[in-house]
Scaffold this motif. Structure first.
Motif, mmCIF file in Angstrom:
data_model
loop_
_atom_site.group_PDB
_atom_site.id
_atom_site.type_symbol
_atom_site.label_atom_id
_atom_site.label_comp_id
_atom_site.label_asym_id
_atom_site.label_seq_id
_atom_site.Cartn_x
_atom_site.Cartn_y
_atom_site.Cartn_z
ATOM 1 N N LYS A 245 -4.696 7.743 4.163
ATOM 2 C CA LYS A 245 -5.173 6.985 3.006
ATOM 3 C C LYS A 245 -4.214 5.838 2.702
ATOM 4 O O LYS A 245 -2.992 6.018 2.704
ATOM 5 C CB LYS A 245 -5.266 7.886 1.769
ATOM 6 C CG LYS A 245 -6.203 9.065 1.892
ATOM 7 C CD LYS A 245 -6.175 9.903 0.612
ATOM 8 C CE LYS A 245 -7.029 11.153 0.731
ATOM 9 N NZ LYS A 245 -6.964 11.981 -0.504
ATOM 10 N N ASP B 88 0.827 -1.207 0.000
ATOM 11 C CA ASP B 88 0.000 0.000 0.000
ATOM 12 C C ASP B 88 0.863 1.259 0.000
ATOM 13 O O ASP B 88 1.878 1.330 0.700
ATOM 14 C CB ASP B 88 -0.893 0.046 1.248
ATOM 15 C CG ASP B 88 -2.095 -0.857 1.141
ATOM 16 O OD1 ASP B 88 -2.353 -1.375 0.040
ATOM 17 O OD2 ASP B 88 -2.780 -1.047 2.164
ATOM 18 N N VAL C 144 -3.560 3.255 -0.413
ATOM 19 C CA VAL C 144 -3.930 3.115 -1.819
ATOM 20 C C VAL C 144 -3.169 1.950 -2.438
ATOM 21 O O VAL C 144 -1.938 1.896 -2.396
ATOM 22 C CB VAL C 144 -3.626 4.405 -2.610
ATOM 23 C CG1 VAL C 144 -4.044 4.243 -4.066
ATOM 24 C CG2 VAL C 144 -4.337 5.596 -1.978
ATOM 25 N N GLU D 199 -9.665 4.953 3.623
ATOM 26 C CA GLU D 199 -9.425 6.225 4.293
ATOM 27 C C GLU D 199 -9.818 6.138 5.765
ATOM 28 O O GLU D 199 -10.821 5.517 6.111
ATOM 29 C CB GLU D 199 -10.224 7.357 3.636
ATOM 30 C CG GLU D 199 -9.787 7.704 2.232
ATOM 31 C CD GLU D 199 -10.523 8.922 1.693
ATOM 32 O OE1 GLU D 199 -11.415 9.444 2.415
ATOM 33 O OE2 GLU D 199 -10.217 9.353 0.570
ATOM 34 N N TYR E 297 -7.378 -0.774 -4.296
ATOM 35 C CA TYR E 297 -8.508 0.056 -3.899
ATOM 36 C C TYR E 297 -8.030 1.018 -2.820
ATOM 37 O O TYR E 297 -6.922 0.887 -2.300
ATOM 38 C CB TYR E 297 -9.683 -0.791 -3.397
ATOM 39 C CG TYR E 297 -9.355 -1.692 -2.230
ATOM 40 C CD1 TYR E 297 -9.541 -1.272 -0.919
ATOM 41 C CD2 TYR E 297 -8.855 -2.976 -2.442
ATOM 42 C CE1 TYR E 297 -9.237 -2.092 0.150
ATOM 43 C CE2 TYR E 297 -8.541 -3.804 -1.378
ATOM 44 C CZ TYR E 297 -8.740 -3.359 -0.083
ATOM 45 O OH TYR E 297 -8.432 -4.176 0.971
ATOM 46 N N LYS E 298 -8.845 2.004 -2.478
ATOM 47 C CA LYS E 298 -8.432 3.048 -1.537
ATOM 48 C C LYS E 298 -9.213 2.935 -0.238
ATOM 49 O O LYS E 298 -10.429 2.756 -0.237
ATOM 50 C CB LYS E 298 -8.645 4.429 -2.157
ATOM 51 C CG LYS E 298 -8.194 5.582 -1.263
ATOM 52 C CD LYS E 298 -8.157 6.894 -2.013
ATOM 53 C CE LYS E 298 -9.530 7.375 -2.399
ATOM 54 N NZ LYS E 298 -9.503 8.712 -3.036
#
Length: 248
Positions: free
Chosen positions: A100, A86, A102, A108, A105-106
């Motif tokens: 975040k 990530d 990323v 938060e 997919y992201k």
């Protein structure tokens, strides 16, 4: 405005975990040049000094200095949710820190900030006579060997040799290191030195950082604090750790 994006989560995981070994609340100072942290544990025996230059980030924006106060345990819990590959992006949002992750997919998270410390912690003004650079993982393993019999380690240095010793109710352990050991990068002894330090404190910091720091510099003098310098990653991240000696 403050935004910092790292290519991987490993460095944040390791550094945040290291800081959590000495404080419950941490104040990071972000400047246009990078991120800094300096803090001391409540008993005033351990200190961490972090310098994380802006060049070590994939993306870095900071128009003016800003202090970011965090409950470090909460931050560690969140940052450990990141996967190995990530990207990690931190951004200040009013009274919170937007985190975040990323990859494919992201994700938060919004972490509430706390009041940052306003006082500064000075660095020890000391001159140390013994310096050994070795593999971080090797030092971790050697101290683990000593901890089998002792909660403290006696470190001595003379000529081109450093010795680690521990003694407890179950027995005695002794390890001698010199330039012939393949995990030793260098040994520089200006003066014979000997001092004793807490093993749990040393192992907490070393085990936190051994995954991201290949080599560590160990500096000490007789009855003086020990200084560990970790070079993290390939872009100039420095974390210095000071630990006061055990005085019998």
């Amino acid at each position: 405005m403050f935004i910092a994006r790292s290519e991987t989560a490993g460095e944040w995981k390791a550094i945040a975990t290291a800081i959590s070994t000495i404080v419950e609340e941490a104040t990071f100072e972000a400047t246009p040049q990078g991120i800094n942290f300096r803090g001391m544990d409540p008993s005033h025996i351990a200190l961490i000094d972090l310098n994380w230059p802006n060049s070590a980030f994939e993306k870095y924006e900071c128009s003016q200095p800003i202090k970011i106060g965090l409950k470090i345990e909460d931050f560690v819990k969140l940052i450990k949710r990141a996967s190995t590959n990530d990207k990690v992006e931190l951004e200040t949002k009013d009274e919170s820190l937007l985190i975040k992750f990323v990859n494919s997919y992201k994700r938060e998270y919004l972490l509430h900030l706390i009041e940052p410390y306003t006082s500064s912690t000075p660095l020890p003004k000391i001159s140390l006579n013994s310096k050994t650079v070795l593999k971080t993982k090797s030092l971790e393993n050697l101290l683990d060997d000593i901890q089998v019999v002792s909660e403290t380690v006696n470190i001595s240095a003379k000529k081109d040799q450093m010795t680690l010793e521990g003694q407890g109710d179950t027995g005695h352990a002794k390890i001698v290191l010199d330039k012939t050991n393949e995990d030793i990068i260098s040994i520089d002894i200006k003066e014979e030195s000997v001092a004793t330090y807490s093993l749990p404190h040393l192992l907490d910091i070393i085990s936190s950082l051994s995954s991201v720091s290949e080599n560590v510099s160990v500096e000490f003098s007789t009855k003086m604090p020990i200084k560990l310098v970790f070079k993290i990653g390939a872009y100039g991240i420095d974390l210095c750790y000071y630990l006061a000696p055990r005085i019998e």
